[in-house]
Structure formats: C-alpha cells, structure tokens
Design an enzyme around this catalytic site. Structure first.
Site, short mmCIF file in Angstrom:
data_model
loop_
_atom_site.label_atom_id
_atom_site.label_comp_id
_atom_site.label_asym_id
_atom_site.label_seq_id
_atom_site.Cartn_x
_atom_site.Cartn_y
_atom_site.Cartn_z
N HIS A 1 48.80 13.42 -45.44
CA HIS A 1 48.03 13.54 -46.67
C HIS A 1 46.64 12.97 -46.44
O HIS A 1 46.48 11.89 -45.87
CB HIS A 1 48.70 12.76 -47.82
CG HIS A 1 47.94 12.88 -49.09
ND1 HIS A 1 48.10 13.93 -49.96
CD2 HIS A 1 46.98 12.10 -49.62
CE1 HIS A 1 47.28 13.79 -50.98
NE2 HIS A 1 46.59 12.69 -50.80
N ASP B 1 52.91 12.13 -62.95
CA ASP B 1 51.64 12.04 -62.25
C ASP B 1 50.71 13.18 -62.64
O ASP B 1 49.51 12.99 -62.79
CB ASP B 1 51.84 12.03 -60.73
CG ASP B 1 50.50 12.00 -60.02
OD1 ASP B 1 49.78 11.01 -60.20
OD2 ASP B 1 50.15 12.98 -59.35
N ARG C 1 43.48 10.78 -66.40
CA ARG C 1 42.55 9.90 -65.67
C ARG C 1 41.26 10.64 -65.34
O ARG C 1 40.17 10.07 -65.38
CB ARG C 1 43.22 9.39 -64.39
CG ARG C 1 44.30 8.35 -64.66
CD ARG C 1 45.16 8.12 -63.42
NE ARG C 1 44.39 7.77 -62.26
CZ ARG C 1 44.68 8.15 -61.01
NH1 ARG C 1 45.76 8.87 -60.76
NH2 ARG C 1 43.92 7.78 -60.00
N SER D 1 49.87 7.41 -57.33
CA SER D 1 49.82 8.86 -57.58
C SER D 1 50.17 9.63 -56.29
O SER D 1 51.04 10.50 -56.28
CB SER D 1 48.41 9.21 -58.07
OG SER D 1 48.18 10.59 -57.99
N LYS E 1 54.32 11.38 -55.13
CA LYS E 1 54.58 12.78 -54.75
C LYS E 1 55.14 12.86 -53.33
O LYS E 1 56.04 13.65 -53.06
CB LYS E 1 53.27 13.58 -54.85
CG LYS E 1 52.84 13.77 -56.30
CD LYS E 1 51.47 14.40 -56.42
CE LYS E 1 50.36 13.43 -56.16
NZ LYS E 1 49.04 13.74 -56.68
#
Ligand code: URA
Length: 427
Positions: free
Chosen positions: A83, A164, A171, A186, A190
């Site tokens: 990620h 989320d 947000r 967050s 995931k």
C-alpha cells in the site's frame, strides 16, 4: 451505554477514549445512529488531541468489525500486498504486482480511485479497454490461485470496512484527513480485513504527500507497522521521497504506458529503483527466500504476468492506450540546471487537465495528464520543453498552467540529489 456527546467531550478535554466508547461510536455512526455533525466534532477533537496506541488499535478493530473479513486461506501460495499512502506519478503498483506474482507470491491488491490531486490506481487501469475493477471474492480467489496469473488489482467490495468509507468521506469534507491516528487506522483496517498474510507499506514524505516531514512520515509508518504486526500481518514500511513526481508522467493512460516500459525492461530509473526495492521487501515478507525480482524483468515473466492479469479482468493487454486530443508544451525560460520540480504542482496540473476528479463518481479523462521532459538535476536550455500538458478539453490548459506556475526552478549549479528511499521501519 456511551452517548455521542460524552464521547466527544472526553476527547475534546484531552482524555483517553475507552474501548467501549470507541466501538460504540464507530458502530453507531456506521448504522446512522450518530449524526454526521457529531462524528465530525469527534474527528476534529481527535485531529487536535490525538489518540494513543491503544485507542488507535481499538478504532482500527471497530472499523474492521463494521464489515466482513476476506479469507484467502485456500490459496496455495503466500499472500502479500503493498500500500502506498499516495503520491504524484505513483504507478508503482502496476509493474510491482506482476513482478511479485512472477516471484511466486499471490498479490491481492485492493486499490482505490483518485480523489483530488493524487491519482487512483483503478483510474489508471481503467484506461485499458474493457478492463474491470469490480470482481467478486470468488473471482479474486480464482485469479490469485491461478499459477499463470497470481495477482489482482481491484476495487474493495462494499462490505470491507464500511465504517472507513463513510468516515473517510466525512473527513474529506471537514478538514480532518491529516490525522496520523486516523490515517493509520483507515489504511490498516482495510488491509487487515483484506486478509493478506504480509504487507509492505510505501509511506510518502514531501510536498506531494500527506506527510510533509520525515518525522511525521516515520510516525505514520511505525503506527501502521505496529497495527499490522499486532493483527498478525507481517508488516514493514519504506519511507520514500515525494517532493518531486515519480517517473516522467502523471495521468492515467500515460502512467500505464510508463509501467509497460518498466515491465519491458526499460522505464525511468526512479520507478525501477522503487519498484524493485518494494518487490524485494514483498518477496522477503512472503517468505520466498532469495528470489531476485529484477530477473522477472529480464526474462519477461513479469510482462507475461501483466498480460495474464489484465486479461483475467476482461482487459485487452494488446489494445492501444487512449491519447489526449490536445497537447501544450511548457518551455524553459533560461539555460541552466533544473533544481526543483514540485510534485504537488504537477499533481494539481494533471488533475485540472482532467486526469483526476473533484467529486466522487465524476468521470476522468484516460489520456489527460502531464509528461515531464526533464527531471531535477538535468541540464536544460532556454526554449526546450519542460512539460507537455495533455487533455481532451483545451479550455483546461489555463488552470493547469496556473497550477504549474512556480512549480520548478532553474539554477546555475546542480544540487545534491536526494535519496529516494529515506527509511525502513519494521523488522
Ligand atoms: N488513505 C486512506 O485509505 N485513508 C486515509 O485516511 C488517508 C489515505
């Protein structure tokens, strides 16, 4: 039973939230029992007051519990994902997933669409004719388990950490994205819910990233590494530079073409360096030993995996990529050395040209974006193109030129090149 006002007041006054308060608030917000204005007050209090490690862990667990977990335990090869916290020209996932699959891992890469100036991996891949981002869990498992493919890049299903999704949208419009505890929770909710066995994080640092300083980036990286490790996911993070765009392009089809150049054994040196560094970490985290990911570029196996991966998701790997209808060159104003090309300026220009979206659900232009003709440290001559802007809608050029204005410097002497990889966190 907690209530929203007392939870908000606890954090507003600088106290630690209890596990019950966090689980109740996240669950009640997801079910629509806590109002948006109450959750935005809490997220602002968290942004200003912070959360300790225990609170962050509980917040992450509550977001995971809001949906279902994926299960790849039937897959015969080790699973490993990557990620990135997002940067300009960051197309690394595209060559990386097939490289790591060619090394013998299964790569379940759940990705997103872009919002604002950072591009989305799915938007890039959707420039390939007929390619599909939405797969069922069964399709994902089948592709991952296929020894000729072994990698998927697809959208997360609606049931993966739904809290989320709702919170991130809130947000985004309440100025509360830039909170290290909430960004860490967050991302990691995931990734943990996705069920990968190992995870390599690329935490970006610099003008084109959420984290502007190295200290902030290190804090985000170590928070996420700790969350992953505690959840039983082997997690390591590289902190990498995002002051200047990665590679020569920012856009959708433009970045797919650059990724193909890397898979064919060429491509920009910064993309190759970072892709291979992340691939080595992923191969090690997956427990695959001494395999050299660079060999998959030399022997063509990474390109074979790319073609199989695109075809498995309905795309035609041989189809021509879309190009923009109009281009406009920006030229050097003097002779000298390019000492700065600002990531954020290039990202906003690409976004304004149509490569990104301002609202969820808006269409993006496949061919839009910016191509760089010189990188920091290169010698340039007056009148030579520095950037080419690409768009289908020429009325967008003015906004892009305004964004790019002041986004580069030409000096007399080259500055010392910055390293691309700034730190490694995790063991
Ligand atoms: N990416 C995410 O998935 N979540 C954040 O909060 C920020 C970036």
């Amino acid at each position: 039973m907690p209530d929203a006002v007392s939870v908000i007041a606890t954090k507003r006054d600088g106290h630690t939230l209890s596990s019950d308060q966090i689980s109740w608030m996240v669950d009640a917000y997801t079910r629509g029992e806590v109002a948006d204005e109450q959750m935005s007050a809490l997220t602002m209090a968290i942004l200003l007051r912070g959360m300790d490690r225990g609170e962050i862990r509980q917040w992450t667990e509550a977001m995971i519990a809001s949906g279902s977990r994926m299960d790849f335990s039937s897959i015969s090869r080790p699973t490993v994902d990557k990620h990135s916290t997002g940067g300009i020209g960051d197309k690394i996932t595209l060559p990386l997933a097939p490289i790591v699959a060619a090394c013998g891992a299964a790569v379940p890469q759940l990705s997103g669409r872009g919002l604002g100036y950072t591009g989305g991996t799915l938007d890039k891949l959707e420039s390939i004719p007929d390619w599909r981002a939405d797969l069922t869990a069964e399709e994902m498992t089948r592709i991952l388990d296929d020894p000729a493919v072994g990698a998927v890049i697809c959208a997360a299903g609606a049931d993966l950490a739904p809290a989320d999704k709702k919170l991130y949208a809130l947000r985004d419009v309440t100025g509360t994205v830039e909170s290290i505890p909430m960004i860490a929770a967050s991302i990691m909710s995931k990734k943990i819910a996705e069920g990968t066995g190992a995870l390599v994080l690329d935490v970006k640092c610099g003008s084109g990233a959420f984290m502007k300083s190295l200290d902030q980036a290190r804090e985000l990286a170590s928070t996420m590494v700790e969350l992953g490790t505690d959840a039983g996911v082997r997690t390591i993070a590289l902190v990498t530079d995002m002051n200047t765009p990665l590679g020569w392009t920012a856009g959708n089809a433009l970045e797919v073409q650059e990724s193909l150049d890397v898979l064919a054994g060429g491509g920009p040196s910064d993309i190759v360096e970072l892709t291979l560094a992340l691939a080595r970490e992923m191969v090690a985290a997956a427990g695959l030993g001494d395999i050299d990911p660079a060999a998959t570029l030399r022997d063509g196996t990474a390109m074979d995996r790319w073609r199989a991966m695109i075809a498995a998701q309905g795309g035609d790997p041989a189809a021509a990529l879309p190009t923009a209808r109009e281009t406009h060159d920006v030229t050097a104003e003097r002779d000298g050395v390019l000492t700065r090309v600002d990531a954020m300026a290039v990202g906003i220009a690409a976004w304004r040209l149509g490569a990104g979206r301002a609202r969820q659900g808006q269409a993006v232009q496949a061919g839009a974006g910016v191509r760089l003709h010189a990188k920091e440290g290169d010698r340039v001559t007056k009148g030579q193109p520095l950037f080419t802007l690409h768009t289908d809608t020429p009325e967008k050029f003015d906004g892009a030129l305004e964004a790019l204005g002041g986004g580069w410097d030409i000096g007399d002497v080259a500055e010392t090149a910055r390293p691309l990889i700034l730190d490694r966190i995790g063991s």
